[in-house]
Design a protein around this motif. Structure first.
Motif, short mmCIF file in Angstrom:
data_model
loop_
_atom_site.label_atom_id
_atom_site.label_comp_id
_atom_site.label_asym_id
_atom_site.label_seq_id
_atom_site.Cartn_x
_atom_site.Cartn_y
_atom_site.Cartn_z
N ASP A 48 0.71 -1.24 -0.04
CA ASP A 48 0.10 0.01 0.00
C ASP A 48 0.90 1.14 -0.02
O ASP A 48 0.64 2.05 0.84
N ALA A 49 1.89 1.42 -0.89
CA ALA A 49 2.74 2.63 -0.89
C ALA A 49 3.77 2.65 0.08
O ALA A 49 4.48 3.69 0.32
N LEU A 50 3.76 1.80 1.21
CA LEU A 50 4.59 1.85 2.18
C LEU A 50 5.64 0.45 2.16
O LEU A 50 5.55 -0.35 1.59
N LEU A 51 7.06 1.07 2.54
CA LEU A 51 8.00 0.30 2.65
C LEU A 51 8.23 -0.45 3.81
O LEU A 51 8.51 0.11 4.98
N VAL A 52 8.00 -1.97 3.87
CA VAL A 52 7.96 -2.71 5.17
C VAL A 52 9.21 -3.43 5.21
O VAL A 52 9.22 -4.34 4.22
N PRO A 53 10.11 -3.40 5.98
CA PRO A 53 11.23 -4.33 6.34
C PRO A 53 10.85 -5.81 6.88
O PRO A 53 10.02 -5.76 7.77
N PHE A 54 11.52 -6.88 6.22
CA PHE A 54 11.21 -8.10 6.57
C PHE A 54 12.62 -8.77 6.68
O PHE A 54 13.59 -8.63 5.59
N ARG A 55 12.93 -9.38 7.93
CA ARG A 55 14.24 -10.30 7.79
C ARG A 55 14.07 -11.64 7.04
O ARG A 55 13.32 -12.33 7.43
N LEU A 56 15.32 -11.49 6.21
CA LEU A 56 15.26 -12.77 5.43
C LEU A 56 16.13 -13.93 6.20
O LEU A 56 17.08 -13.65 6.70
N ILE A 57 15.21 -15.11 6.48
CA ILE A 57 16.05 -16.09 7.39
C ILE A 57 16.17 -17.32 6.47
O ILE A 57 16.79 -18.24 7.19
N GLY A 58 15.59 -17.52 5.40
CA GLY A 58 15.93 -18.50 4.42
C GLY A 58 15.73 -18.22 3.03
O GLY A 58 15.20 -17.20 2.54
N TYR A 59 16.93 -18.92 2.34
CA TYR A 59 17.07 -18.43 0.89
C TYR A 59 17.90 -19.61 0.16
O TYR A 59 18.71 -20.38 0.94
N ARG A 60 17.14 -19.91 -0.80
CA ARG A 60 17.56 -21.26 -1.64
C ARG A 60 17.01 -21.18 -2.78
O ARG A 60 16.04 -20.68 -3.22
N GLU A 61 17.81 -21.79 -3.83
CA GLU A 61 17.54 -21.60 -5.24
C GLU A 61 16.56 -22.89 -5.60
O GLU A 61 16.97 -24.08 -5.44
N LYS A 62 15.28 -22.67 -6.20
CA LYS A 62 14.52 -23.65 -6.73
C LYS A 62 14.67 -24.21 -8.23
O LYS A 62 14.78 -25.35 -8.33
N SER A 63 15.24 -23.14 -8.76
CA SER A 63 15.62 -23.31 -10.21
C SER A 63 16.30 -22.11 -10.60
O SER A 63 16.44 -21.34 -9.89
N SER A 64 16.66 -22.18 -11.77
CA SER A 64 17.81 -20.94 -12.28
C SER A 64 16.77 -19.62 -12.44
O SER A 64 17.45 -18.72 -12.29
N GLU A 65 15.64 -19.82 -12.47
CA GLU A 65 14.68 -18.71 -12.77
C GLU A 65 14.01 -18.29 -11.34
O GLU A 65 13.60 -17.16 -11.07
N VAL A 66 13.80 -19.24 -10.22
CA VAL A 66 13.07 -18.89 -9.19
C VAL A 66 13.71 -19.33 -7.75
O VAL A 66 14.52 -20.27 -7.80
N SER A 67 13.85 -18.70 -6.89
CA SER A 67 14.33 -18.81 -5.67
C SER A 67 13.15 -18.93 -4.34
O SER A 67 11.89 -18.51 -4.65
N LEU A 68 13.61 -19.54 -3.40
CA LEU A 68 12.65 -19.84 -2.47
C LEU A 68 13.04 -19.07 -1.40
O LEU A 68 14.24 -19.06 -0.66
N LEU A 69 12.03 -17.98 -0.60
CA LEU A 69 12.65 -16.94 0.45
C LEU A 69 11.82 -17.34 1.71
O LEU A 69 10.56 -17.93 1.50
N ARG A 70 12.11 -17.14 2.93
CA ARG A 70 11.58 -17.14 3.96
C ARG A 70 11.80 -16.26 5.05
O ARG A 70 12.98 -15.79 4.92
N PHE A 71 10.64 -15.57 5.78
CA PHE A 71 11.16 -14.52 6.48
C PHE A 71 10.53 -14.64 7.88
O PHE A 71 9.72 -15.24 8.22
N VAL A 72 11.30 -13.79 8.58
CA VAL A 72 10.67 -13.78 10.31
C VAL A 72 9.30 -13.33 10.31
O VAL A 72 8.99 -12.34 9.78
N GLY A 73 8.47 -13.68 10.99
CA GLY A 73 7.20 -13.71 11.30
C GLY A 73 6.02 -14.09 10.19
O GLY A 73 4.91 -14.10 10.41
#
Length: 175
Positions: A48-73
């Motif tokens: 909604d036009a606001l910038l909200v920070p989220f801490r990244l706690i998980g990152y892995r590549e699913k394919s050459s084009e798609v990554s999988l992300l996980r955030f706190v909360g």
């Protein structure tokens, strides 16, 4: 305080993956090196036009084009569903890391310069449907030109200034 001028778009959040709050994301930056080095890496959701920070706690590549992300909360599929399609941004200071790799899509909106310093135009789109990636560049005169590009042709990239300097073979711009 973080403002929009200190952030760079790096992709879009996709659909949830699994039931633990992980999600698919199409990123224009490979975050692997940063994720391993940074103890507290925050990415920003544009909500909604606001910038909200989220801490990244998980990152892995699913394919050459798609990554999988996980955030706190965000710890369930349902919690992640509300963020599908949300633009994802990162602080520009991280993008100056020499170990980062970018997709060509990241450079849309960048100004292209020839190695002699002359402005060619602004990257408006790209076509990577064939073996040769083509940048669609809009010249200052409003013309659209297609320019084949490869990593070997990049002389310099300045993410902060949003510029890309390329080796452009003689005569290619006159076609």
């Amino acid at each position: 305080m973080i403002d929009s001028h200190s952030l760079e778009p790096i992709g879009t959040l996709g659909k949830p993956h699994g039931v633990q709050g992980e999600c698919n994301a199409r990123l224009t930056v490979d975050l692997a090196a940063l994720f391993e080095e940074e103890e507290r890496l925050f990415l920003f959701f544009e909500l909604d036009a606001l910038l909200v920070p989220f801490r990244l706690i998980g990152y892995r590549e699913k394919s050459s084009e798609v990554s999988l992300l996980r955030f706190v909360g965000i710890d369930s599929k349902e919690a992640m569903e509300r963020y599908s399609g949300v633009p994802l941004l990162m602080e520009k200071r991280y993008l100056e890391d020499e170990s980062l790799e970018f997709t060509w899509e990241h450079f849309i909106g960048f100004t292209v310069f020839d190695r002699d310093g002359s402005s060619v135009g602004t990257i408006s789109d790209l076509d990577d449907s064939t073996l040769n990636t083509l940048l669609s560049i809009t010249t200052p005169e409003g013309q659209e030109i297609l320019l084949p590009v490869a990593e070997d042709l990049v002389v310099d990239m300045d993410v902060a200034r949003r510029t890309l300097t390329l080796i452009i073979p003689d005569g290619l711009l006159q076609l």
